[in-house]
Scaffold this motif. Sequence first.
Motif, short mmCIF file in Angstrom:
data_model
loop_
_atom_site.label_atom_id
_atom_site.label_comp_id
_atom_site.label_asym_id
_atom_site.label_seq_id
_atom_site.Cartn_x
_atom_site.Cartn_y
_atom_site.Cartn_z
N GLU A 1 -1.77 -4.35 8.93
CA GLU A 1 -2.73 -3.97 7.90
C GLU A 1 -3.39 -2.62 8.18
O GLU A 1 -4.06 -2.06 7.31
CB GLU A 1 -3.81 -5.04 7.75
CG GLU A 1 -3.28 -6.36 7.22
CD GLU A 1 -4.39 -7.39 7.04
OE1 GLU A 1 -5.57 -7.02 7.23
OE2 GLU A 1 -4.08 -8.55 6.72
N SER B 1 -2.93 -0.92 -10.14
CA SER B 1 -2.64 -0.42 -8.79
C SER B 1 -1.23 -0.81 -8.35
O SER B 1 -0.57 -0.04 -7.63
CB SER B 1 -3.67 -0.94 -7.79
OG SER B 1 -3.78 -2.36 -7.83
N LEU C 1 -3.83 1.20 8.40
CA LEU C 1 -3.27 2.35 7.73
C LEU C 1 -3.60 3.63 8.52
O LEU C 1 -4.64 3.71 9.16
CB LEU C 1 -3.83 2.48 6.31
CG LEU C 1 -3.63 1.29 5.37
CD1 LEU C 1 -4.34 1.52 4.05
CD2 LEU C 1 -2.14 1.02 5.14
N VAL D 1 -8.38 -1.49 3.23
CA VAL D 1 -8.06 -0.25 2.54
C VAL D 1 -9.30 0.63 2.39
O VAL D 1 -9.20 1.77 1.93
CB VAL D 1 -7.42 -0.56 1.18
CG1 VAL D 1 -8.49 -0.99 0.16
CG2 VAL D 1 -6.60 0.62 0.66
N THR E 1 0.84 -1.20 0.00
CA THR E 1 0.00 0.00 0.00
C THR E 1 0.87 1.24 0.00
O THR E 1 1.83 1.34 0.76
CB THR E 1 -0.92 0.03 1.23
OG1 THR E 1 -1.67 -1.19 1.29
CG2 THR E 1 -1.89 1.20 1.16
N SER F 1 0.74 5.79 -0.51
CA SER F 1 -0.01 7.03 -0.70
C SER F 1 0.62 7.80 -1.84
O SER F 1 1.85 7.92 -1.94
CB SER F 1 0.00 7.88 0.57
OG SER F 1 -0.97 7.42 1.49
N THR G 1 -9.62 4.45 3.35
CA THR G 1 -9.14 5.57 2.54
C THR G 1 -10.10 6.76 2.53
O THR G 1 -9.74 7.84 2.99
CB THR G 1 -8.83 5.09 1.11
OG1 THR G 1 -7.83 4.07 1.17
CG2 THR G 1 -8.32 6.22 0.26
N THR H 1 -4.60 6.92 -1.63
CA THR H 1 -3.90 5.76 -1.07
C THR H 1 -4.34 4.53 -1.83
O THR H 1 -5.54 4.27 -1.98
CB THR H 1 -4.17 5.62 0.43
OG1 THR H 1 -3.72 6.81 1.08
CG2 THR H 1 -3.43 4.43 1.01
N LYS I 1 -3.86 0.36 -2.79
CA LYS I 1 -3.41 -0.98 -2.41
C LYS I 1 -3.20 -1.81 -3.65
O LYS I 1 -3.94 -1.69 -4.64
CB LYS I 1 -4.45 -1.65 -1.50
CG LYS I 1 -3.99 -3.01 -0.94
CD LYS I 1 -5.01 -3.56 0.03
CE LYS I 1 -4.60 -4.92 0.57
NZ LYS I 1 -3.31 -4.87 1.28
N ASP I 2 -2.20 -2.65 -3.64
CA ASP I 2 -1.88 -3.52 -4.76
C ASP I 2 -2.98 -4.58 -4.91
O ASP I 2 -2.98 -5.60 -4.22
CB ASP I 2 -0.52 -4.19 -4.53
CG ASP I 2 -0.14 -5.13 -5.68
OD1 ASP I 2 -0.92 -5.25 -6.63
OD2 ASP I 2 0.95 -5.72 -5.60
#
Length: 460
Positions: free
Chosen positions: A378, A310, A380, A348, A251, A253, A351, A302, A304-305
């Motif tokens: 995990e 992404s 954020l 995620v 992840t 930003s 966000t 932000t 996330k893969d």
Amino acid sequence: MSAVTQQRAARTGAHRGAPSGSQLPVDTVPRLVLAAIGLGALAVVAIWWKNTLGVVGLDQWLTNAGRITGLLAGYAAPVLLLLMARIPVLEREVGADRLARWHAMGGRYLVGLVATHVITIIWGYSLTAHKNVIGEGVTMVLTYPDMLKATFGTLLLLATGFFSARAARRRLGYETWYYLHLATYLAVTLGFAHQLSNGADLGEGPERLLWYGLYVGTAGLVAWYRLLLPWRLDRRHQLRVAEVRPEGPGTVSLFLTGRHLDELGAEAGQFFRLQFQAKGLRLAANPYSLSAPPTRDYLRFTVKDLGGHSAAVARLQPGTKVRAEGPYGAFTARRRRSRQVLLLAAGVGITPLRALFETLPAAPGELTLLYRASAEEELLFRRELTAIAEARGARLQFLVGRRSEVGDPIQPTVLRNLVPGLPGHDVYVCGPEAFMEQAVTALRQARVPRHHIHHESFSF
């Protein structure tokens, strides 16, 4: 940038007062839009009725079934394009995810109408001409004006409908699905020529002018909001990547800078579709939510893969040019109706809620954020969220670990225990699709009014 963030967090204690949302009921505009679509469909049926003197015999019943389904399909196609044309009032008042759901549902109707039109019109014509169905179909395709174009357009439309089905959609990446949907523009264009050439109900009268108006107007709106306006905004704001900052495993930003960013009118909770001018990313515009309130100096997202696009964002270099469509979405403070607000996040999904946590007007004790994560790493924005909660007098609770240990926030009894007076709250929910579906069900079971539950999804 960190100094700006800290200053802004320190000012959050000044956000006080009553809800600032619109005074119109939340579903007023969506209902008006659906009513307008329904009235348009009734007008199309009226066109068929006006041009139909009587129906006698199986061949005429089938032929007229083909006529009316063809007309309705011809009407539905531009309406579906308008729903996804990024028209600001629709994006703001209806919401991107609801428009996408309507588009998906309408797409299924469109495929059904087109299939029914093809079958019934060929069958009806074959009975009238006393020929077999296959022979009549070949004759129509090869000899009727614009039928080859219509056939190709129909095949494109049916293929798009097949790959948009939920089972097939799960196997496609966002980029593949995005490119495939571009083919629908060609399909609709090819079908329009066929409607004018072979449509018995679209003669030389006002019906034909209205049909032209519908298609030309749709083409104009799509061209403006999907092509020309993004190009204009690109020239005006000149967005570029300023920094890519790691936030957690997989992840990052993404900070974008540019000119006159305050003129974008973006709000916390909204998203942009970003098109990065880098190798392999130039052709697709993917949706990403703001993860901090927008400023005149920068926008923060932000990411996330979750796939090829992404994952590539993490490798972007400062200075990379970015084209942005937006802001979009109705997941904002304007949806709020109650003084007390619960923000319910998972993964995620924090966000857009992180941005709302900082900006939603609320007195101390009126704002609660519950953040669900399976593991500590995990989480954020832990420090940012803690600083905002302390500055605003808001309640912040991290639910980290197994559900059996920390409580399951998608169970109505757990939610009621975690949030006293839950039915009197507005609730903003964001996270994985399954989490949001279960959370909405739990909130309804906990007697939170449906119009007090707000969520948006990018899974379209």
